[in-house]
Design a protein around this motif. Structure first.
Motif, PDB file in Angstrom:
ATOM      1  N   ALA A 103       0.815  -1.215   0.000  1.00  0.00           N
ATOM      2  CA  ALA A 103       0.000   0.000   0.000  1.00  0.00           C
ATOM      3  C   ALA A 103       0.851   1.269   0.000  1.00  0.00           C
ATOM      4  CB  ALA A 103      -0.924   0.006   1.219  1.00  0.00           C
ATOM      5  N   SER A 104       1.968   1.251   0.733  1.00  0.00           N
ATOM      6  CA  SER A 104       2.743   2.475   0.942  1.00  0.00           C
ATOM      7  C   SER A 104       4.139   2.439   0.349  1.00  0.00           C
ATOM      8  CB  SER A 104       2.872   2.764   2.456  1.00  0.00           C
ATOM      9  OG  SER A 104       1.601   2.828   3.073  1.00  0.00           O
ATOM     10  N   GLY A 105       4.593   1.255  -0.082  1.00  0.00           N
ATOM     11  CA  GLY A 105       5.985   1.125  -0.490  1.00  0.00           C
ATOM     12  C   GLY A 105       6.853   0.891   0.731  1.00  0.00           C
ATOM     13  N   TYR A 106       8.017   0.299   0.514  1.00  0.00           N
ATOM     14  CA  TYR A 106       8.870  -0.041   1.656  1.00  0.00           C
ATOM     15  C   TYR A 106       9.333   1.205   2.408  1.00  0.00           C
ATOM     16  CZ  TYR A 106      12.900  -1.516   4.373  1.00  0.00           C
ATOM     17  OH  TYR A 106      13.792  -1.725   5.405  1.00  0.00           O
ATOM     18  N   THR A 107       9.812   2.214   1.697  1.00  0.00           N
ATOM     19  CA  THR A 107      10.404   3.390   2.339  1.00  0.00           C
ATOM     20  C   THR A 107       9.405   4.122   3.214  1.00  0.00           C
ATOM     21  OG1 THR A 107      11.932   3.655   0.478  1.00  0.00           O
ATOM     22  CG2 THR A 107      11.640   5.551   1.930  1.00  0.00           C
ATOM     23  N   ALA A 108       8.174   4.295   2.750  1.00  0.00           N
ATOM     24  CA  ALA A 108       7.176   5.067   3.491  1.00  0.00           C
ATOM     25  C   ALA A 108       6.494   4.265   4.591  1.00  0.00           C
ATOM     26  CB  ALA A 108       6.116   5.606   2.528  1.00  0.00           C
ATOM     27  N   SER A 109       6.739   2.972   4.641  1.00  0.00           N
ATOM     28  CA  SER A 109       6.108   2.130   5.669  1.00  0.00           C
ATOM     29  C   SER A 109       6.811   2.301   7.008  1.00  0.00           C
ATOM     30  CB  SER A 109       6.153   0.656   5.252  1.00  0.00           C
ATOM     31  OG  SER A 109       5.455   0.443   4.050  1.00  0.00           O
TER      32      SER A 109
END
Length: 231
Positions: A43-49
């Motif tokens: 849902a958010s991508g790895y970096t933004a999680s």
């Protein structure tokens, strides 16, 4: 005395089961956290999680998450390891040696269908294998996987192109592999009927690239296909 021994034995058995139960609960919790992480990464991508988002998705407190994983990277590495293990099983089946007996179009179906299906069923795998900020261990494993898969592609094409020099065969295999990866990007970017349409386009692109190289004299073409150009 016998009664006392019986009670002691019963207590000992119960004590032996408790660690196993705790272990089972721990494994279930880890699976729950990894499933939640997969959803959050998609849902958010790895970096933004974040670990807070993963804990919230799992329905647990951050403190509970930290009992099992010290940080987001550790979660990604564990999830990546599990998905990579399953992916190895998938491409092992996809590149089964028996597929070299098939005509080109059917061989492409046999190889590509399980690979595409795995990525569609496990979108977190695609996220973890393609992100720019993914932990180094996953990147290293992915690079090894890439090399192994390219070798498998080259091995299958060698049977269809027995007279092609090794250097050219490697280029053909690498080009075919990169066409697949680029097409997979488009497949994963769409859903529903559009996804199915892109899967068909990917197979068509692979076929149109490889068919002229293999030619009408391929031992994998049925006799009627060599005579009238049909498959």
């Amino acid at each position: 005395m016998p009664e006392a021994k019986a009670k002691k034995g019963a207590t000992g058995d119960a004590g032996a089961t408790r660690p196993r139960r705790r272990q089972a609960r721990g494994e279930a919790r880890i699976a729950q956290l990894l499933q939640a992480a997969a959803s959050v990464f998609c849902a958010s991508g790895y970096t933004a999680s974040s670990t807070n988002a993963i804990a919230r998705e799992a329905g647990v407190s951050p403190g509970t998450l930290y009992q099992f994983f010290p940080n987001k990277e550790a979660i990604a590495v564990e999830l990546g390891d599990q998905l990579l293990h399953r992916w190895r099983d998938t491409y092992g089946a996809a590149f089964d040696q028996s597929h070299i007996e098939l005509p080109l179009d059917r061989m492409l179906d046999a190889v590509l269908d399980p690979l595409i299906a795995f990525n569609c069923e496990n979108p977190a795998f695609f996220v973890l294998m393609h992100g720019s900020e993914i932990p180094g261990r996953i990147t290293e494993e992915h690079d090894i996987l890439h090399t192994t898969m390219l070798s498998r592609v080259e091995g299958i094409l060698a049977d269809y192109l027995p007279d092609v020099p090794a250097a050219q065969l490697h280029r053909v295999a690498e080009m075919a592999f990169m066409v697949f990866k680029a097409g997979l990007d488009l497949v994963m970017a769409h859903g529903g009927e559009e996804r199915e349409a892109y899967i068909r386009e990917l197979k068509a692109a692979m076929y149109r690239y490889l068919d002229p190289l293999i030619g009408d004299d391929s031992p994998h073409l049925a006799p009627n296909a060599r005579q009238d150009g049909t498959s």
